[in-house]
Motif scaffolding. Structure first.
Motif, PDB file in Angstrom:
ATOM      1  N   LEU A   8      11.696  -0.267 116.184  1.00  0.00           N
ATOM      2  CA  LEU A   8      11.944  -0.762 114.833  1.00  0.00           C
ATOM      3  C   LEU A   8      11.995  -2.284 114.733  1.00  0.00           C
ATOM      4  O   LEU A   8      11.704  -2.837 113.676  1.00  0.00           O
ATOM      5  N   ILE A  86       6.509  -6.781 108.816  1.00  0.00           N
ATOM      6  CA  ILE A  86       6.620  -5.440 109.397  1.00  0.00           C
ATOM      7  C   ILE A  86       5.215  -4.984 109.756  1.00  0.00           C
ATOM      8  O   ILE A  86       4.293  -5.103 108.939  1.00  0.00           O
ATOM      9  N   LYS A 102       6.927   4.220 111.569  1.00  0.00           N
ATOM     10  CA  LYS A 102       7.947   3.723 110.653  1.00  0.00           C
ATOM     11  C   LYS A 102       7.940   2.204 110.528  1.00  0.00           C
ATOM     12  O   LYS A 102       8.676   1.647 109.719  1.00  0.00           O
ATOM     13  N   LYS A 105       9.621  -4.361 112.719  1.00  0.00           N
ATOM     14  CA  LYS A 105       9.899  -5.633 112.057  1.00  0.00           C
ATOM     15  C   LYS A 105       9.877  -6.749 113.084  1.00  0.00           C
ATOM     16  O   LYS A 105      10.702  -6.775 114.005  1.00  0.00           O
TER      17      LYS A 105
ATOM     18  N   GLN B  37       8.012   4.301 100.138  1.00  0.00           N
ATOM     19  CA  GLN B  37       8.517   3.679 101.351  1.00  0.00           C
ATOM     20  C   GLN B  37      10.024   3.504 101.210  1.00  0.00           C
ATOM     21  O   GLN B  37      10.513   2.940 100.230  1.00  0.00           O
ATOM     22  N   ASP B  38      10.745   3.997 102.188  1.00  0.00           N
ATOM     23  CA  ASP B  38      12.192   3.858 102.242  1.00  0.00           C
ATOM     24  C   ASP B  38      12.564   3.193 103.557  1.00  0.00           C
ATOM     25  O   ASP B  38      11.931   3.480 104.581  1.00  0.00           O
ATOM     26  N   PRO B  39      13.582   2.355 103.561  1.00  0.00           N
ATOM     27  CA  PRO B  39      13.976   1.676 104.810  1.00  0.00           C
ATOM     28  C   PRO B  39      14.249   2.684 105.926  1.00  0.00           C
ATOM     29  O   PRO B  39      14.973   3.659 105.740  1.00  0.00           O
ATOM     30  N   GLY B  40      13.639   2.450 107.071  1.00  0.00           N
ATOM     31  CA  GLY B  40      13.855   3.316 108.234  1.00  0.00           C
ATOM     32  C   GLY B  40      13.068   4.611 108.219  1.00  0.00           C
ATOM     33  O   GLY B  40      13.080   5.349 109.206  1.00  0.00           O
ATOM     34  N   ALA B  87      13.030   3.638  95.376  1.00  0.00           N
ATOM     35  CA  ALA B  87      12.206   3.347  96.542  1.00  0.00           C
ATOM     36  C   ALA B  87      11.119   2.354  96.141  1.00  0.00           C
ATOM     37  O   ALA B  87      10.997   1.959  94.985  1.00  0.00           O
ATOM     38  N   ARG B 111       8.478  -1.598  92.843  1.00  0.00           N
ATOM     39  CA  ARG B 111       9.865  -1.388  93.259  1.00  0.00           C
ATOM     40  C   ARG B 111      10.602  -0.692  92.126  1.00  0.00           C
ATOM     41  O   ARG B 111      10.744  -1.254  91.043  1.00  0.00           O
TER      42      ARG B 111
END
Lengths: 110, 115
Positions: A8, A86, A102, A105, B37-40, B87, B111
């Motif tokens: 990540l 990213i 995923k 970064k 797209q979502d963080p993680g 998201a 967004r």
């Protein structure tokens, strides 16, 4: 199903080389892609490699593919602050769908 | 990628509202996609379309619908928005040529925040 894994986070100092790694599971992958996403922007296609190649170089970017281990890497030489973003690895098997990791970064320390 | 344009770029709305996100492209590609797209969690495919008469569900289609009004236009609707649909949404396109090299080209994203 298919899976693409990436670490990540990665931090490097300006001027050093960055290596971003990716593993995938689909043995029928034909093309593998690297995308870059800068803050507030969409994904930009950086480079790609065909599955019968081992290496592809494009200016500061070097892509290495180990098909046996299903391992892909992106090396950025002389990393600059503008490379902070990213980075997504994606694999395609010639069909409609790309499977994305995923994202890693990359933070470049001045 | 200026060839793939998404509107609006940002939207804040309330739970229960109907929302439409629009995508238009000048690349002449047949195939269009919607991702969130979502963080993680990376990118997850919501719907995709191979041409004007073709609509297919992706990995997470529940709570969403799409319309392919023309080859160049593909819109995503949230019929009754809920907070966990907050998201970053991306539209993408790809060619349907014979080559198996079919990278996807992305818009700059919308967004969406649902309160």
């Amino acid at each position: 199903g298919e899976d693409v894994e990436q670490s990540l986070f990665l931090s490097v100092r300006e001027g050093d080389s960055s290596v971003i790694n990716c593993t995938y599971t689909d043995s029928s992958s034909t093309y593998l892609y690297w995308y870059k996403q800068e803050p507030g922007a969409g994904l930009q296609l950086l480079t790609y490699i065909f599955s019968n190649m081992d290496m592809k170089q494009d200016q500061r970017l070097t892509v290495l593919l180990n098909k046996k281990d299903k391992h892909l890497s992106l090396r950025i030489a002389d990393t600059q602050t503008g490379d902070s973003a990213i980075y997504f690895c994606a694999e395609g098997a010639g069909s409609y769908q790309l499977t994305f990791g995923k994202g890693t970064k990359l933070s470049v320390i001045p | 990628d200026a060839d793939v344009t998404q509107t609006p770029r940002n939207r804040i709305t309330k739970t229960g509202k109907r929302i439409m996100l629009e995508c238009s492209q000048t690349k002449g590609h047949d195939r269009m996609y919607w991702y969130r797209q979502d963080p993680g969690l990376g990118l997850r495919l919501i719907y995709y379309s191979f041409d004007v008469k073709d609509i297919n569900k992706g990995e997470i289609s529940d709570g969403y619908s799409v319309s392919r009004q023309a080859q160049a236009k593909f819109s995503l609707s949230l019929e009754s928005a809920i907070p966990n649909q907050t998201a970053l949404y991306f539209c993408a396109t790809s060619d349907s040529g014979r080559s198996s090299n079919q990278p996807q080209h992305f818009g700059d994203g919308t967004r969406l925040s649902i309160l």
